[in-house]
Design a protein around this motif. Structure first.
Motif, PDB file in Angstrom:
ATOM      1  N   UNK A  90       0.843  -1.185   0.000  1.00  0.00           N
ATOM      2  CA  UNK A  90       0.000   0.000   0.000  1.00  0.00           C
ATOM      3  C   UNK A  90       0.883   1.242   0.000  1.00  0.00           C
ATOM      4  N   UNK A  91       0.485   2.246  -0.762  1.00  0.00           N
ATOM      5  CA  UNK A  91       1.280   3.467  -0.927  1.00  0.00           C
ATOM      6  C   UNK A  91       0.428   4.652  -0.482  1.00  0.00           C
ATOM      7  N   UNK A 117     -16.443   7.441 -10.561  1.00  0.00           N
ATOM      8  CA  UNK A 117     -16.674   6.014 -10.399  1.00  0.00           C
ATOM      9  C   UNK A 117     -15.544   5.240  -9.772  1.00  0.00           C
ATOM     10  N   UNK A 118     -14.586   5.946  -9.140  1.00  0.00           N
ATOM     11  CA  UNK A 118     -13.443   5.290  -8.500  1.00  0.00           C
ATOM     12  C   UNK A 118     -13.717   5.146  -7.005  1.00  0.00           C
ATOM     13  N   UNK A 119     -13.538   3.964  -6.440  1.00  0.00           N
ATOM     14  CA  UNK A 119     -13.746   3.817  -4.996  1.00  0.00           C
ATOM     15  C   UNK A 119     -12.863   4.788  -4.212  1.00  0.00           C
ATOM     16  N   UNK A 120     -13.407   5.305  -3.129  1.00  0.00           N
ATOM     17  CA  UNK A 120     -12.664   6.271  -2.317  1.00  0.00           C
ATOM     18  C   UNK A 120     -11.529   5.581  -1.577  1.00  0.00           C
ATOM     19  N   UNK A 121     -10.283   6.049  -1.749  1.00  0.00           N
ATOM     20  CA  UNK A 121      -9.191   5.508  -0.937  1.00  0.00           C
ATOM     21  C   UNK A 121      -9.398   5.895   0.517  1.00  0.00           C
ATOM     22  N   UNK A 122      -8.949   5.090   1.462  1.00  0.00           N
ATOM     23  CA  UNK A 122      -9.162   5.408   2.870  1.00  0.00           C
ATOM     24  C   UNK A 122      -8.422   6.661   3.297  1.00  0.00           C
ATOM     25  N   UNK A 123      -9.072   7.462   4.150  1.00  0.00           N
ATOM     26  CA  UNK A 123      -8.469   8.649   4.731  1.00  0.00           C
ATOM     27  C   UNK A 123      -7.956   8.313   6.115  1.00  0.00           C
ATOM     28  N   UNK A 124      -6.747   8.779   6.424  1.00  0.00           N
ATOM     29  CA  UNK A 124      -6.154   8.656   7.753  1.00  0.00           C
ATOM     30  C   UNK A 124      -5.828  10.068   8.245  1.00  0.00           C
ATOM     31  N   UNK A 140      -7.233   9.653  -8.970  1.00  0.00           N
ATOM     32  CA  UNK A 140      -6.419   9.264 -10.122  1.00  0.00           C
ATOM     33  C   UNK A 140      -5.444   8.156  -9.739  1.00  0.00           C
ATOM     34  N   UNK A 141      -4.799   8.308  -8.581  1.00  0.00           N
ATOM     35  CA  UNK A 141      -3.888   7.267  -8.115  1.00  0.00           C
ATOM     36  C   UNK A 141      -4.630   5.959  -7.883  1.00  0.00           C
ATOM     37  N   UNK A 142      -5.806   6.038  -7.275  1.00  0.00           N
ATOM     38  CA  UNK A 142      -6.596   4.836  -7.008  1.00  0.00           C
ATOM     39  C   UNK A 142      -7.034   4.172  -8.304  1.00  0.00           C
ATOM     40  N   UNK A 143      -7.375   4.964  -9.321  1.00  0.00           N
ATOM     41  CA  UNK A 143      -7.785   4.393 -10.603  1.00  0.00           C
ATOM     42  C   UNK A 143      -6.634   3.648 -11.268  1.00  0.00           C
TER      43      UNK A 143
END
Length: 334
Positions: free
Chosen positions: A85-86, A167-174, A107-110
Protein backbone atom coordinates in the motif's frame (compact mmCIF):
# COMPACT_ATOMS: atom_id res chain seq x y z
CA UNK A 1 -6.47 -5.92 20.62
CA UNK A 2 -3.39 -7.60 21.95
CA UNK A 3 0.22 -7.45 20.91
CA UNK A 4 3.25 -9.45 21.85
CA UNK A 5 6.60 -10.57 20.65
CA UNK A 6 6.91 -14.22 19.75
CA UNK A 7 10.26 -15.71 20.78
CA UNK A 8 9.93 -18.88 18.72
CA UNK A 9 12.76 -20.43 16.78
CA UNK A 10 12.01 -18.17 13.84
CA UNK A 11 12.74 -15.12 16.00
CA UNK A 12 10.64 -12.46 17.72
CA UNK A 13 7.69 -10.84 15.97
CA UNK A 14 5.41 -7.88 16.66
CA UNK A 15 1.81 -8.93 16.19
CA UNK A 16 0.53 -5.82 14.47
CA UNK A 17 1.32 -4.71 10.92
CA UNK A 18 4.56 -2.77 10.45
CA UNK A 19 4.92 0.00 7.86
CA UNK A 20 7.46 2.62 6.80
CA UNK A 21 7.34 6.38 6.34
CA UNK A 22 10.09 8.00 4.29
CA UNK A 23 10.65 11.79 4.21
CA UNK A 24 13.16 11.81 1.33
CA UNK A 25 15.91 13.21 3.55
CA UNK A 26 18.83 14.74 1.70
CA UNK A 27 22.49 14.18 2.60
CA UNK A 28 25.38 16.60 2.50
CA UNK A 29 27.13 16.34 -0.88
CA UNK A 30 24.14 14.63 -2.50
CA UNK A 31 21.54 15.99 -4.91
CA UNK A 32 17.83 16.15 -3.97
CA UNK A 33 17.16 13.92 -6.97
CA UNK A 34 19.26 11.20 -5.37
CA UNK A 35 17.13 11.45 -2.23
CA UNK A 36 13.93 11.02 -4.23
CA UNK A 37 15.30 8.07 -6.21
CA UNK A 38 16.41 6.44 -2.97
CA UNK A 39 12.89 6.82 -1.57
CA UNK A 40 11.53 4.89 -4.55
CA UNK A 41 14.22 2.21 -4.18
CA UNK A 42 13.48 1.94 -0.47
CA UNK A 43 9.79 1.41 -1.23
CA UNK A 44 10.71 -1.36 -3.66
CA UNK A 45 12.76 -3.07 -0.94
CA UNK A 46 9.98 -2.54 1.62
CA UNK A 47 7.56 -4.48 -0.56
CA UNK A 48 9.98 -7.40 -0.86
CA UNK A 49 10.59 -7.31 2.91
CA UNK A 50 6.87 -7.58 3.65
CA UNK A 51 5.99 -4.16 5.12
CA UNK A 52 2.29 -3.30 5.05
CA UNK A 53 2.43 0.32 3.83
CA UNK A 54 4.97 2.78 2.50
CA UNK A 55 4.13 6.43 3.03
CA UNK A 56 5.77 9.69 1.97
CA UNK A 57 5.52 13.19 3.44
CA UNK A 58 4.84 16.77 2.38
CA UNK A 59 7.35 19.49 3.28
CA UNK A 60 7.90 22.75 1.42
CA UNK A 61 11.14 24.70 0.97
CA UNK A 62 13.01 22.63 3.57
CA UNK A 63 16.68 22.16 2.52
CA UNK A 64 16.93 18.77 4.20
CA UNK A 65 13.80 17.24 2.64
CA UNK A 66 13.38 16.72 -1.10
CA UNK A 67 9.70 15.74 -1.20
CA UNK A 68 7.18 18.57 -1.55
CA UNK A 69 4.51 16.68 -3.50
CA UNK A 70 3.25 13.39 -2.05
CA UNK A 71 0.96 12.54 -5.00
CA UNK A 72 3.81 12.75 -7.50
CA UNK A 73 6.09 10.60 -5.38
CA UNK A 74 3.27 8.16 -4.60
CA UNK A 75 2.66 7.77 -8.34
CA UNK A 76 6.31 6.89 -8.95
CA UNK A 77 6.36 4.42 -6.06
CA UNK A 78 3.09 2.74 -6.98
CA UNK A 79 4.31 2.31 -10.55
CA UNK A 80 7.53 0.71 -9.31
CA UNK A 81 5.82 -1.67 -6.85
CA UNK A 82 3.03 -4.22 -7.16
CA UNK A 83 1.45 -5.07 -3.80
CA UNK A 84 2.45 -2.73 -0.96
CA UNK A 85 0.00 0.00 0.00
CA UNK A 86 1.28 3.47 -0.93
CA UNK A 87 0.20 6.59 0.88
CA UNK A 88 0.79 10.09 2.17
CA UNK A 89 1.88 10.86 5.67
CA UNK A 90 0.50 13.25 4.84
CA UNK A 91 -1.05 15.73 2.45
CA UNK A 92 -1.51 19.02 4.32
CA UNK A 93 -5.05 20.33 3.93
CA UNK A 94 -4.12 23.99 4.51
CA UNK A 95 -2.08 23.93 1.28
CA UNK A 96 -4.62 22.44 -1.16
CA UNK A 97 -8.27 22.66 -2.02
CA UNK A 98 -10.23 19.51 -1.09
CA UNK A 99 -11.38 18.98 -4.69
CA UNK A 100 -7.78 18.94 -5.94
CA UNK A 101 -6.73 16.46 -3.25
CA UNK A 102 -9.71 14.24 -4.04
CA UNK A 103 -8.94 14.18 -7.76
CA UNK A 104 -5.28 13.40 -7.17
CA UNK A 105 -6.20 10.54 -4.83
CA UNK A 106 -8.84 9.23 -7.22
CA UNK A 107 -6.42 9.26 -10.12
CA UNK A 108 -3.89 7.27 -8.12
CA UNK A 109 -6.60 4.84 -7.01
CA UNK A 110 -7.79 4.39 -10.60
CA UNK A 111 -4.26 3.57 -11.74
CA UNK A 112 -3.43 1.35 -8.74
CA UNK A 113 -6.70 -0.07 -7.40
CA UNK A 114 -6.85 -0.99 -3.73
CA UNK A 115 -3.34 0.23 -2.92
CA UNK A 116 -3.69 3.94 -2.17
CA UNK A 117 -3.91 5.55 1.29
CA UNK A 118 -4.67 9.24 1.85
CA UNK A 119 -3.13 10.49 5.08
CA UNK A 120 -4.01 14.13 5.75
CA UNK A 121 -2.82 16.67 8.29
CA UNK A 122 -3.01 20.36 9.11
CA UNK A 123 0.59 21.46 9.69
CA UNK A 124 1.57 24.83 8.26
CA UNK A 125 4.87 25.67 6.59
CA UNK A 126 8.16 25.17 8.44
CA UNK A 127 9.00 28.89 8.63
CA UNK A 128 7.16 32.20 8.30
CA UNK A 129 8.49 32.85 4.75
CA UNK A 130 7.26 29.41 3.68
CA UNK A 131 3.82 30.05 5.19
CA UNK A 132 3.70 33.38 3.37
CA UNK A 133 4.70 31.72 0.08
CA UNK A 134 1.93 29.16 0.57
CA UNK A 135 -0.47 31.99 1.50
CA UNK A 136 -1.50 30.13 4.65
CA UNK A 137 -0.86 32.28 7.70
CA UNK A 138 -3.70 30.93 9.84
CA UNK A 139 -5.54 27.63 9.83
CA UNK A 140 -7.78 26.66 12.73
CA UNK A 141 -9.07 23.27 13.90
CA UNK A 142 -12.45 24.38 12.59
CA UNK A 143 -10.93 25.01 9.16
CA UNK A 144 -9.45 21.52 9.22
CA UNK A 145 -12.76 19.92 10.19
CA UNK A 146 -14.54 21.79 7.37
CA UNK A 147 -11.97 20.81 4.74
CA UNK A 148 -12.04 17.20 5.92
CA UNK A 149 -15.82 17.07 5.48
CA UNK A 150 -15.48 18.55 1.98
CA UNK A 151 -12.71 16.10 1.06
CA UNK A 152 -14.81 13.12 2.14
CA UNK A 153 -17.75 14.45 0.16
CA UNK A 154 -15.73 14.73 -3.04
CA UNK A 155 -14.28 11.23 -2.57
CA UNK A 156 -17.73 9.68 -2.09
CA UNK A 157 -19.53 11.64 -4.85
CA UNK A 158 -21.50 13.66 -2.31
CA UNK A 159 -19.93 17.02 -3.19
CA UNK A 160 -21.39 19.83 -5.29
CA UNK A 161 -19.37 18.64 -8.31
CA UNK A 162 -17.95 15.25 -9.28
CA UNK A 163 -14.26 14.70 -8.58
CA UNK A 164 -12.61 13.04 -11.56
CA UNK A 165 -12.03 10.35 -12.54
CA UNK A 166 -15.60 9.41 -11.67
CA UNK A 167 -16.67 6.01 -10.40
CA UNK A 168 -13.44 5.29 -8.50
CA UNK A 169 -13.75 3.82 -5.00
CA UNK A 170 -12.66 6.27 -2.32
CA UNK A 171 -9.19 5.51 -0.94
CA UNK A 172 -9.16 5.41 2.87
CA UNK A 173 -8.47 8.65 4.73
CA UNK A 174 -6.15 8.66 7.75
CA UNK A 175 -5.94 11.70 10.02
CA UNK A 176 -2.48 12.70 11.24
CA UNK A 177 -3.76 13.78 14.61
CA UNK A 178 -2.98 15.77 17.71
CA UNK A 179 -5.53 16.74 20.37
CA UNK A 180 -8.17 18.49 18.28
CA UNK A 181 -7.43 16.29 15.28
CA UNK A 182 -8.25 13.21 17.32
CA UNK A 183 -11.64 14.64 18.20
CA UNK A 184 -12.37 15.50 14.58
CA UNK A 185 -11.35 12.02 13.42
CA UNK A 186 -13.56 10.40 16.07
CA UNK A 187 -16.57 12.45 14.98
CA UNK A 188 -15.98 11.56 11.31
CA UNK A 189 -15.31 7.87 11.99
CA UNK A 190 -11.77 7.95 10.60
CA UNK A 191 -8.54 6.13 11.54
CA UNK A 192 -5.74 8.19 13.09
CA UNK A 193 -1.95 8.31 13.00
CA UNK A 194 -0.40 9.55 16.23
CA UNK A 195 3.19 10.13 17.33
CA UNK A 196 5.44 12.39 19.32
CA UNK A 197 4.07 14.24 22.35
CA UNK A 198 0.69 12.48 22.29
CA UNK A 199 2.38 9.11 22.83
CA UNK A 200 4.86 10.36 25.43
CA UNK A 201 2.31 12.09 27.64
CA UNK A 202 -1.08 11.28 29.08
CA UNK A 203 -2.86 8.73 26.90
CA UNK A 204 -6.28 10.17 27.75
CA UNK A 205 -6.64 11.72 24.25
CA UNK A 206 -6.35 8.24 22.71
CA UNK A 207 -8.98 6.87 25.07
CA UNK A 208 -11.18 9.88 24.30
CA UNK A 209 -10.80 9.15 20.56
CA UNK A 210 -12.02 5.60 21.10
CA UNK A 211 -14.89 6.65 23.37
CA UNK A 212 -16.12 9.38 21.01
CA UNK A 213 -15.66 7.35 17.83
CA UNK A 214 -18.68 7.22 15.53
CA UNK A 215 -18.58 4.23 13.15
CA UNK A 216 -18.52 5.11 9.46
CA UNK A 217 -18.90 3.15 6.24
CA UNK A 218 -15.16 3.17 5.67
CA UNK A 219 -14.09 2.57 9.28
CA UNK A 220 -16.56 0.71 11.53
CA UNK A 221 -14.38 0.89 14.65
CA UNK A 222 -11.52 3.02 16.01
CA UNK A 223 -8.18 2.41 14.31
CA UNK A 224 -4.92 3.74 15.73
CA UNK A 225 -1.58 3.77 13.93
CA UNK A 226 1.36 4.93 16.04
CA UNK A 227 4.40 6.46 14.37
CA UNK A 228 7.79 5.88 15.94
CA UNK A 229 11.39 6.79 15.14
CA UNK A 230 12.89 3.29 14.77
CA UNK A 231 16.46 2.20 14.12
CA UNK A 232 17.83 -1.35 14.31
CA UNK A 233 21.50 -2.34 14.30
CA UNK A 234 23.77 -5.15 15.41
CA UNK A 235 24.38 -3.45 18.79
CA UNK A 236 22.56 -0.89 20.91
CA UNK A 237 25.49 1.50 20.63
CA UNK A 238 25.53 1.30 16.84
CA UNK A 239 21.79 1.94 16.67
CA UNK A 240 22.27 4.97 18.88
CA UNK A 241 25.03 6.26 16.60
CA UNK A 242 22.72 5.91 13.61
CA UNK A 243 20.11 8.07 15.36
CA UNK A 244 22.54 10.96 15.81
CA UNK A 245 22.52 12.57 12.30
CA UNK A 246 18.78 13.22 12.58
CA UNK A 247 19.22 14.49 16.13
CA UNK A 248 21.98 16.85 14.99
CA UNK A 249 19.72 18.20 12.23
CA UNK A 250 16.92 18.72 14.72
CA UNK A 251 19.16 20.69 17.06
CA UNK A 252 20.50 22.80 14.20
CA UNK A 253 16.97 23.63 13.04
CA UNK A 254 16.07 24.95 16.48
CA UNK A 255 18.94 27.40 16.47
CA UNK A 256 18.96 28.43 12.78
CA UNK A 257 15.34 27.94 11.67
CA UNK A 258 16.54 25.77 8.77
CA UNK A 259 16.33 21.98 8.77
CA UNK A 260 19.62 20.89 7.15
CA UNK A 261 20.65 17.86 5.09
CA UNK A 262 21.93 14.91 7.08
CA UNK A 263 25.61 14.96 7.93
CA UNK A 264 28.09 12.34 9.09
CA UNK A 265 29.61 14.83 11.55
CA UNK A 266 28.18 16.55 14.61
CA UNK A 267 27.77 20.34 14.59
CA UNK A 268 30.71 22.18 16.11
CA UNK A 269 30.59 23.87 19.50
CA UNK A 270 27.43 22.27 20.87
CA UNK A 271 26.11 23.90 24.02
CA UNK A 272 25.08 21.87 27.06
CA UNK A 273 21.46 22.56 26.18
CA UNK A 274 21.92 21.34 22.60
CA UNK A 275 23.66 18.20 23.81
CA UNK A 276 20.76 17.59 26.17
CA UNK A 277 18.32 18.01 23.27
CA UNK A 278 20.26 15.45 21.25
CA UNK A 279 20.17 12.97 24.09
CA UNK A 280 16.45 13.59 24.55
CA UNK A 281 15.81 12.96 20.85
CA UNK A 282 17.68 9.66 20.96
CA UNK A 283 16.01 8.62 24.21
CA UNK A 284 12.56 9.13 22.72
CA UNK A 285 13.33 6.88 19.76
CA UNK A 286 12.98 3.10 19.48
CA UNK A 287 16.47 1.80 18.80
CA UNK A 288 18.70 -1.16 19.53
CA UNK A 289 19.14 -4.74 18.42
CA UNK A 290 16.30 -6.68 16.82
CA UNK A 291 15.32 -8.22 20.15
CA UNK A 292 15.47 -4.86 21.94
CA UNK A 293 13.40 -3.10 19.29
CA UNK A 294 10.89 -5.94 19.32
CA UNK A 295 10.43 -5.53 23.07
CA UNK A 296 10.15 -1.74 22.80
CA UNK A 297 7.58 -1.90 20.01
CA UNK A 298 5.58 -4.51 21.89
CA UNK A 299 5.51 -2.28 24.96
CA UNK A 300 4.46 0.68 22.81
CA UNK A 301 1.61 -1.30 21.25
CA UNK A 302 0.45 -2.61 24.64
CA UNK A 303 0.56 0.84 26.21
CA UNK A 304 -1.30 2.62 23.41
CA UNK A 305 -3.53 -0.16 22.09
CA UNK A 306 -2.17 0.52 18.62
CA UNK A 307 -3.46 -1.45 15.64
CA UNK A 308 -0.35 -0.77 13.56
CA UNK A 309 3.11 0.80 13.78
CA UNK A 310 4.56 3.03 11.07
CA UNK A 311 8.31 3.49 11.50
CA UNK A 312 10.11 6.59 10.33
CA UNK A 313 13.85 6.96 10.62
CA UNK A 314 16.66 8.64 8.79
CA UNK A 315 20.41 8.42 9.04
CA UNK A 316 23.33 9.58 6.95
CA UNK A 317 24.52 6.12 5.91
CA UNK A 318 22.04 4.70 3.42
CA UNK A 319 23.29 1.12 3.67
CA UNK A 320 22.82 1.18 7.43
CA UNK A 321 19.25 2.42 6.92
CA UNK A 322 18.60 -0.41 4.46
CA UNK A 323 20.05 -2.88 6.96
CA UNK A 324 17.81 -1.43 9.67
CA UNK A 325 14.75 -1.91 7.46
CA UNK A 326 15.72 -5.51 6.77
CA UNK A 327 16.24 -6.19 10.47
CA UNK A 328 12.94 -4.53 11.39
CA UNK A 329 11.17 -6.65 8.78
CA UNK A 330 12.17 -9.79 10.67
CA UNK A 331 9.73 -8.64 13.37
CA UNK A 332 6.78 -8.77 10.95
CA UNK A 333 4.31 -11.51 11.82
CA UNK A 334 4.04 -13.95 8.88
Amino acid sequence: MTAATDSSASGPTVRVPLSLLDRSRTRQGESPGAALRNTIERADRAEVLGFHRFWVAEHHAVPGIASGSPPLLMAAIAERTERIRVGSGGVMLPNHRPLVIAEQARMLEALHPGRIDLGVGRSLGFTAPVREALDVLRYTPEDFARDLVDLEAFLTDDGPVTAMPAGVPAPPIFVLATGSGLATAAERGLPVVVGGPVLRGDLAPLNDYRNRFRPSRSCPEPHLIVSADVMVAETTQRARELMLPEAWAMVTSRSTGAFPPLSSHAPQHLTDRQQAQIEDHVAQSVHGTVAEVGRQLTELVHRTGADEVIAFASTYDRQSLADSDAALATLITP
